[in-house]
Structure formats: C-alpha cells, structure tokens
Design a protein around this motif. Structure first.
Motif, PDB file in Angstrom:
ATOM      1  N   GLY A  83      70.010  61.410  22.411  1.00 32.54           N
ATOM      2  CA  GLY A  83      69.815  60.531  21.274  1.00 32.54           C
ATOM      3  C   GLY A  83      70.830  59.415  21.193  1.00 32.54           C
ATOM      4  O   GLY A  83      71.770  59.355  21.989  1.00 32.54           O
ATOM      5  N   VAL A  84      70.604  58.533  20.245  1.00 26.04           N
ATOM      6  CA  VAL A  84      71.496  57.406  20.007  1.00 26.04           C
ATOM      7  C   VAL A  84      71.611  57.185  18.501  1.00 26.04           C
ATOM      8  O   VAL A  84      70.747  57.592  17.731  1.00 26.04           O
ATOM      9  N   ARG A  85      72.690  56.532  18.117  1.00 24.10           N
ATOM     10  CA  ARG A  85      72.836  56.053  16.735  1.00 24.10           C
ATOM     11  C   ARG A  85      72.817  54.542  16.802  1.00 24.10           C
ATOM     12  O   ARG A  85      73.535  53.928  17.581  1.00 24.10           O
ATOM     13  N   VAL A  86      71.959  53.940  15.973  1.00 22.54           N
ATOM     14  CA  VAL A  86      71.767  52.493  15.959  1.00 22.54           C
ATOM     15  C   VAL A  86      72.058  51.984  14.557  1.00 22.54           C
ATOM     16  O   VAL A  86      71.647  52.603  13.573  1.00 22.54           O
ATOM     17  N   VAL A  87      72.773  50.858  14.464  1.00 26.19           N
ATOM     18  CA  VAL A  87      73.053  50.245  13.172  1.00 26.19           C
ATOM     19  C   VAL A  87      72.517  48.819  13.161  1.00 26.19           C
ATOM     20  O   VAL A  87      72.467  48.155  14.194  1.00 26.19           O
ATOM     21  N   GLY A  88      72.110  48.352  11.984  1.00 23.72           N
ATOM     22  CA  GLY A  88      71.645  46.983  11.839  1.00 23.72           C
ATOM     23  C   GLY A  88      71.200  46.702  10.421  1.00 23.72           C
ATOM     24  O   GLY A  88      70.609  47.566   9.763  1.00 23.72           O
ATOM     25  N   ASP A  89      71.502  45.504   9.953  1.00 20.02           N
ATOM     26  CA  ASP A  89      71.157  45.123   8.582  1.00 20.02           C
ATOM     27  C   ASP A  89      69.658  45.187   8.298  1.00 20.02           C
ATOM     28  O   ASP A  89      69.248  45.440   7.172  1.00 20.02           O
ATOM     29  N   GLN A  90      68.829  44.959   9.314  1.00 27.67           N
ATOM     30  CA  GLN A  90      67.380  44.917   9.102  1.00 27.67           C
ATOM     31  C   GLN A  90      66.691  46.258   9.349  1.00 27.67           C
ATOM     32  O   GLN A  90      65.469  46.344   9.328  1.00 27.67           O
ATOM     33  N   LEU A  91      67.453  47.320   9.558  1.00 31.84           N
ATOM     34  CA  LEU A  91      66.869  48.627   9.869  1.00 31.84           C
ATOM     35  C   LEU A  91      66.655  49.500   8.645  1.00 31.84           C
ATOM     36  O   LEU A  91      66.218  50.634   8.755  1.00 31.84           O
ATOM     37  N   LYS A  92      66.924  48.971   7.458  1.00 35.18           N
ATOM     38  CA  LYS A  92      66.874  49.773   6.230  1.00 35.18           C
ATOM     39  C   LYS A  92      65.479  50.265   5.871  1.00 35.18           C
ATOM     40  O   LYS A  92      65.332  51.264   5.178  1.00 35.18           O
ATOM     41  N   ASN A  93      64.430  49.587   6.317  1.00 34.41           N
ATOM     42  CA  ASN A  93      63.068  49.975   5.953  1.00 34.41           C
ATOM     43  C   ASN A  93      62.392  50.859   6.993  1.00 34.41           C
ATOM     44  O   ASN A  93      61.225  51.198   6.848  1.00 34.41           O
ATOM     45  N   ILE A  94      63.114  51.238   8.022  1.00 32.78           N
ATOM     46  CA  ILE A  94      62.589  52.181   9.010  1.00 32.78           C
ATOM     47  C   ILE A  94      62.782  53.582   8.447  1.00 32.78           C
ATOM     48  O   ILE A  94      63.810  53.890   7.859  1.00 32.78           O
ATOM     49  N   ARG A 149      65.259  60.570  13.465  1.00 32.44           N
ATOM     50  CA  ARG A 149      65.589  61.881  12.901  1.00 32.44           C
ATOM     51  C   ARG A 149      66.180  61.741  11.506  1.00 32.44           C
ATOM     52  O   ARG A 149      65.999  62.604  10.662  1.00 32.44           O
ATOM     53  N   TRP A 150      66.951  60.664  11.281  1.00 34.11           N
ATOM     54  CA  TRP A 150      67.528  60.395   9.972  1.00 34.11           C
ATOM     55  C   TRP A 150      67.789  58.906   9.851  1.00 34.11           C
ATOM     56  O   TRP A 150      67.900  58.196  10.844  1.00 34.11           O
ATOM     57  N   GLN A 151      67.866  58.440   8.620  1.00 32.35           N
ATOM     58  CA  GLN A 151      68.121  57.034   8.313  1.00 32.35           C
ATOM     59  C   GLN A 151      68.983  56.981   7.076  1.00 32.35           C
ATOM     60  O   GLN A 151      68.733  57.711   6.124  1.00 32.35           O
ATOM     61  N   TYR A 152      70.016  56.148   7.110  1.00 37.46           N
ATOM     62  CA  TYR A 152      70.887  56.018   5.945  1.00 37.46           C
ATOM     63  C   TYR A 152      71.483  54.625   5.929  1.00 37.46           C
ATOM     64  O   TYR A 152      72.284  54.280   6.808  1.00 37.46           O
ATOM     65  N   ARG A 153      71.050  53.797   4.972  1.00 36.22           N
ATOM     66  CA  ARG A 153      71.612  52.463   4.755  1.00 36.22           C
ATOM     67  C   ARG A 153      71.749  51.623   6.028  1.00 36.22           C
ATOM     68  O   ARG A 153      72.809  51.100   6.310  1.00 36.22           O
ATOM     69  N   GLY A 154      70.668  51.519   6.776  1.00 40.36           N
ATOM     70  CA  GLY A 154      70.677  50.665   7.961  1.00 40.36           C
ATOM     71  C   GLY A 154      71.240  51.316   9.208  1.00 40.36           C
ATOM     72  O   GLY A 154      71.449  50.650  10.216  1.00 40.36           O
ATOM     73  N   THR A 155      71.478  52.611   9.151  1.00 44.90           N
ATOM     74  CA  THR A 155      71.915  53.364  10.332  1.00 44.90           C
ATOM     75  C   THR A 155      70.839  54.384  10.651  1.00 44.90           C
ATOM     76  O   THR A 155      70.361  55.094   9.766  1.00 44.90           O
ATOM     77  N   LEU A 156      70.438  54.445  11.926  1.00 41.34           N
ATOM     78  CA  LEU A 156      69.386  55.350  12.368  1.00 41.34           C
ATOM     79  C   LEU A 156      69.935  56.348  13.373  1.00 41.34           C
ATOM     80  O   LEU A 156      70.684  55.967  14.274  1.00 41.34           O
TER      81      LEU A 156
END
Length: 114
Positions: A51-62, A83-90
C-alpha cells in the motif's frame, strides 16, 4: 504531554493503530490519483509492497472503498482501493501482484528515505 486516547475521534483512533502487514518507507513523490473518471494531483508520502499513503488538497472527496488508479513517474501505474481517508490523506491498499512487488522493490532501493 500525556497520551489520552479518549480525546481522539473515531477516525483518529483508527489511524493510531498500526494494522499494516508490510514495513513503510517514507518518501515524497508527485503522483496522480484517478478515480471515477477524474484525475487529482497529490504526493505519495510512504510506500510498502502492499500500500501507499497519498496526500493532496483535492483528495478530500475521495471515499473509503473507492477503486483508484495511481500514477507516478517512479512507480508507473498501480491500482488499488481506498482503505481510509482523512482530511485529504488516503491510505491505499494496492492490488497485489508480482509486478507491484517488483515496482516497490526497485523504488525502495532507489528512492525511499527510511
């Protein structure tokens, strides 16, 4: 400062428990996340063979459960699920394959910082 888990909301409490099967390696790699026909910029900030952890300002609606395609110059295209999403971090669980493992090993040897 004393740790007090009662102050965490449920998503923070889940994020504090390490349920990962594979070691993570820190990095900062530009990436594109494609979901539901749209592409969003972000950064891969840690990576493992699962897996990976991805951050981005536009990822909040995923949303958790979304199937995504992830592209970076260093890793190429990968697919997986949120698997999880929290404030633009996936947190993404990658589809396991020998190709994904080979990409991860090459990346880890050449780019990962930890």
């Amino acid at each position: 400062m004393e740790y007090n888990s009662s102050r965490l909301d449920s998503s923070e409490a889940l994020m504090s428990v390490d349920l990962r099967r594979a070691p993570r390696h820190s990095c900062r790699v530009p990436a594109q996340v494609r979901v539901r026909g749209k592409s969003y910029p972000g950064f891969i900030v840690d990576v493992s063979e699962t897996g990976v952890r991805v951050v981005g300002d536009q990822l909040k609606n995923i949303s958790t459960g979304d199937r995504i395609e992830l592209f970076s110059e260093d890793l190429g295209w990968m697919t997986g699920g949120v698997r999880w999403q929290y404030r633009g971090t996936l947190g993404l669980k990658l589809e396991e394959s020998s190709n994904t493992r080979a990409k991860f090993e090459a990346f880890r040897r050449n780019f990962a910082t930890a």
